[in-house]
Scaffold this motif. Sequence first.
Motif, PDB file in Angstrom:
ATOM      1  N   GLU A 226     -59.995   2.157  75.059  1.00 27.18           N
ATOM      2  CA  GLU A 226     -58.826   1.494  74.478  1.00 27.18           C
ATOM      3  C   GLU A 226     -58.689   0.061  74.972  1.00 27.18           C
ATOM      4  O   GLU A 226     -58.091  -0.773  74.289  1.00 27.18           O
ATOM      5  CB  GLU A 226     -57.558   2.279  74.816  1.00 27.18           C
ATOM      6  N   ASP A 236     -56.912  -5.426  74.019  1.00 25.26           N
ATOM      7  CA  ASP A 236     -55.974  -4.324  74.289  1.00 25.26           C
ATOM      8  C   ASP A 236     -56.087  -3.242  73.214  1.00 25.26           C
ATOM      9  O   ASP A 236     -56.856  -3.378  72.253  1.00 25.26           O
ATOM     10  CB  ASP A 236     -54.553  -4.868  74.436  1.00 25.26           C
ATOM     11  N   PRO A 237     -55.335  -2.141  73.326  1.00 25.91           N
ATOM     12  CA  PRO A 237     -55.463  -1.039  72.361  1.00 25.91           C
ATOM     13  C   PRO A 237     -55.115  -1.404  70.925  1.00 25.91           C
ATOM     14  O   PRO A 237     -55.520  -0.686  69.997  1.00 25.91           O
ATOM     15  CB  PRO A 237     -54.479   0.011  72.909  1.00 25.91           C
ATOM     16  N   THR A 238     -54.401  -2.496  70.706  1.00 26.46           N
ATOM     17  CA  THR A 238     -54.087  -2.916  69.333  1.00 26.46           C
ATOM     18  C   THR A 238     -55.198  -3.766  68.732  1.00 26.46           C
ATOM     19  O   THR A 238     -55.113  -4.164  67.566  1.00 26.46           O
ATOM     20  CB  THR A 238     -52.776  -3.731  69.299  1.00 26.46           C
ATOM     21  N   THR A 240     -55.979  -6.732  70.019  1.00 30.41           N
ATOM     22  CA  THR A 240     -55.633  -8.130  70.312  1.00 30.41           C
ATOM     23  C   THR A 240     -56.427  -8.626  71.521  1.00 30.41           C
ATOM     24  O   THR A 240     -56.491  -7.952  72.546  1.00 30.41           O
ATOM     25  CB  THR A 240     -54.127  -8.266  70.594  1.00 30.41           C
ATOM     26  N   ARG A 270     -45.736  -5.946  79.220  1.00 25.19           N
ATOM     27  CA  ARG A 270     -46.501  -6.631  78.184  1.00 25.19           C
ATOM     28  C   ARG A 270     -47.624  -7.450  78.809  1.00 25.19           C
ATOM     29  O   ARG A 270     -47.447  -8.047  79.882  1.00 25.19           O
ATOM     30  CB  ARG A 270     -45.598  -7.546  77.361  1.00 25.19           C
TER      31      ARG A 270
END
Length: 410
Positions: A226, A236-238, A240, A270
């Motif tokens: 991830e 990151d996991p998104t 990004t 964050r």
Amino acid sequence: MTTKKLPLRAKLATSATRGAAALSRATGRGDGSVIGGRIGLMIDPNLLTELAAGRRIVLISGTNGKTTTTRLTTAAVSVLGEVASNALGANMPTGHTSALAKAGPTPYAVLEVDEHYLPQVLDTTRPRVVALLNLSRDQLDRAKEVAMMAALWRETLVGRDVHVVANADDPMVTWAAQSAEHVTWVAAGQRWHDDSWVCPECGSAIERNGDAWWCNGCPLRRPVPEWTVQQDGVVDPTGTYHEVKLQLPGRVNRANAATALAVAAHFRVRVEDALPRLAEVKSVAGRYATVERDGRLIRLLLAKNPAGWLEAFDMAEQVPTLLSINARDPDGLDTSWLYDVDFSPLRGRRVLISGDRAMDLAVRLTVNAIPFEHIPSFSQALASVPPGRLEVIANYTAFQDIRAELDRVN
């Protein structure tokens, strides 16, 4: 979340812990992180449990990178509030006890844990998150064989109410972490492969192709990460990409930062808030410190086993380099691991050697056809090189000896 009120016995033990540690520092006998915790636990054997109660705790374990990852994770989690940590690397229960006693009631704690003590410390502190970095050979005269350590971790994690952040690139760590119910996978890398060619599940060969790895005889394979280290940053996991600006050198520290970010994300920190905190970390218990003396810019790199030396060579610049080896109790008494290290990256630079076991190192370098000069002491080594940069790579007590000598000069 705040820590609960301590029982009277725990209060007395905490005061004794702080007092013993302060006395040790005042008399120049050390930082007190071991003796303080030892005395506290003698007074109250449940002291670590009492001090851990009510905190959100992270444990960080592995063969290499524990101290640095602990420091980076502490920085990332500090976005949320005060964080207790055993920043100087005393990573057994005495050190944990001393660190929590010294810090007072903090909402968070990030603790480095010796890999052998992970089961005991899990039972005692009941952490929210455990980060597993890597497993490789270390201190051959007294440490468990790598597959045995992986099996200990695997058994320890079964049925635990804990979130695991684990290195997807290390087959031993992956196999151990798969027994946990909740895992976040980080592509933290694994340059040292010599301890993970055989599957810990079935004994078949581990195959590799680029980043991928898999077992030839069973379903064990690299999980989908991830979090991934990519170029100078982390994905990151998104999906990004975040550029990671560190004052610490090498890809390995970007990987340590990725693990720190993954741990902090579990507490809803964050990435963009954590990154500036990571960038403030300059040196970790003297590791990577740069000191100027007599026109020489000296950088200190700690390397205590084959995997660590491989990463140190990756960080070191092509300048005069001092290698220092001891074999005292904290180092492990067996220096045969030197033959697992490929010293060929040192070719083409001036190499100096020192330390209690310099002759062991001399034989190893001769086998590797690396020219070297034996220099009896650090001060003599410093005087023998011209003004400019000097890289120093040393194992644990040799590193501490050189740090102490630099402090005395200072």
